[in-house]
Design an enzyme around this catalytic site. Sequence first.
Site, PDB file in Angstrom:
ATOM      1  N   GLU A  39     -41.159  63.498  22.614  1.00  0.00           N
ATOM      2  CA  GLU A  39     -41.140  62.201  23.295  1.00  0.00           C
ATOM      3  C   GLU A  39     -40.472  62.297  24.664  1.00  0.00           C
ATOM      4  O   GLU A  39     -40.908  61.659  25.626  1.00  0.00           O
ATOM      5  CB  GLU A  39     -40.441  61.154  22.433  1.00  0.00           C
ATOM      6  CG  GLU A  39     -41.217  60.737  21.194  1.00  0.00           C
ATOM      7  CD  GLU A  39     -42.525  60.034  21.519  1.00  0.00           C
ATOM      8  OE1 GLU A  39     -42.687  59.552  22.661  1.00  0.00           O
ATOM      9  OE2 GLU A  39     -43.389  59.958  20.623  1.00  0.00           O
ATOM     10  N   TYR A 122     -37.587  52.723  24.024  1.00  0.00           N
ATOM     11  CA  TYR A 122     -38.850  53.275  23.521  1.00  0.00           C
ATOM     12  C   TYR A 122     -38.620  54.527  22.682  1.00  0.00           C
ATOM     13  O   TYR A 122     -39.133  54.650  21.562  1.00  0.00           O
ATOM     14  CB  TYR A 122     -39.801  53.599  24.676  1.00  0.00           C
ATOM     15  CG  TYR A 122     -40.909  54.504  24.224  1.00  0.00           C
ATOM     16  CD1 TYR A 122     -41.996  54.000  23.521  1.00  0.00           C
ATOM     17  CD2 TYR A 122     -40.852  55.884  24.449  1.00  0.00           C
ATOM     18  CE1 TYR A 122     -43.000  54.836  23.054  1.00  0.00           C
ATOM     19  CE2 TYR A 122     -41.848  56.724  23.990  1.00  0.00           C
ATOM     20  CZ  TYR A 122     -42.918  56.193  23.293  1.00  0.00           C
ATOM     21  OH  TYR A 122     -43.897  57.031  22.818  1.00  0.00           O
ATOM     22  N   ASP A 140     -44.180  51.340  24.957  1.00  0.00           N
ATOM     23  CA  ASP A 140     -44.388  52.046  26.216  1.00  0.00           C
ATOM     24  C   ASP A 140     -45.523  51.381  26.991  1.00  0.00           C
ATOM     25  O   ASP A 140     -45.985  50.293  26.640  1.00  0.00           O
ATOM     26  CB  ASP A 140     -44.670  53.528  25.960  1.00  0.00           C
ATOM     27  CG  ASP A 140     -46.024  53.766  25.282  1.00  0.00           C
ATOM     28  OD1 ASP A 140     -46.653  52.784  24.822  1.00  0.00           O
ATOM     29  OD2 ASP A 140     -46.448  54.937  25.206  1.00  0.00           O
TER      30      ASP A 140
END
Length: 357
Positions: A39, A122, A140
């Site tokens: 991520e 996020y 996002d």
Amino acid sequence: MREGRLQAMAGPLLAWYDENKRDLPWRGTGDPYRVWVSEIMLQQTRVAAVMPYYQRWMEELPTVEALAAVDEERLMKLWQGLGYYSRARNLQRAARMIVEEYRGRFPDRYEDLLRLPGVGDYTAGAIASIAFSRPVPAVDGNVLRLAARVADIEEDIMDGRVRQMFRRLMEQAMPTNRPGDFNQAMMDLGSAVCLPNSPPLCGQCPLAALCEAKRLGRQGELPVRRKKARRRREEMTVYLLLREGRVALRRREGRGLLAGLWEFPHVPGALAEAQAGGPVAAWGLTALDWRRKLEARHIFTHVEWHMTGYLLTVSGDCPALTWADQEALDAMAVPSAFGKFLDQATEYLSGQQQING
């Protein structure tokens, strides 16, 4: 009305995901370390670009303990080319925090994940939902675009309060039994079907029957975002200084853009060749042979570098410069902003090795 449309998404969305989900190396493991690293790498970076970096990273740093212990120079080299280098430093800071405060056990609560350096709303939601099945949204750009179109939401998504509103809406829409899959399905649908910079592929979308923007023909108008400020332009002159089979580099300052990385020496302004000898002399060097002029450009988020470069052989020395042969250069983290110059330096050094070999 908008809540109802969003809450109706889960069934068709997950059915679509089961048939169309991307085969990615960080999926299906349940390992929070792998989810976290992926991520962070994916921030501001395309999946295709991340894949080789992720594979190489996991081969060398397969655990949070390995990341916490790795030398910073090697850390930066592993990240070289991904950009936004503060992400790598925050990964290591967070890894050390996990080792020291959590005894190497990855925190599984959203609130604790938010404490980690470099982990925002996020990323915390993504890790909590994907690795620990916590019903936490991961909002996002893909999610904002999808939700804005499905529910015909006209508020400016660049506004922090609006983003929090989207987060609350997605929290209500999320199924408690498959939160990680729901978040990943939103990511996949947004990247493959509900496209950001070209017409969305509504004929392939499992949410087409729910989508208010499609019904109204407003897909191209949503989401609403205020215009970004124009990037400023910076001119600079970059020097590839060659001496006895080595090339000169210097380390950038420890703060600011590309902090602590290696760069080729440069000065402000686009200098013509008649002027370009001045900085060389100021560094205590003598120009022996001006070999080549180069041009390059690199775009950051808020600034564009327009670079005029010169490749030349020199004599003399300068305490502020480090002279690297090919082996040393291979171990140095040089940002992709200087990629064209790095290629030229490697070409020169490789030629010198062949001559001397």
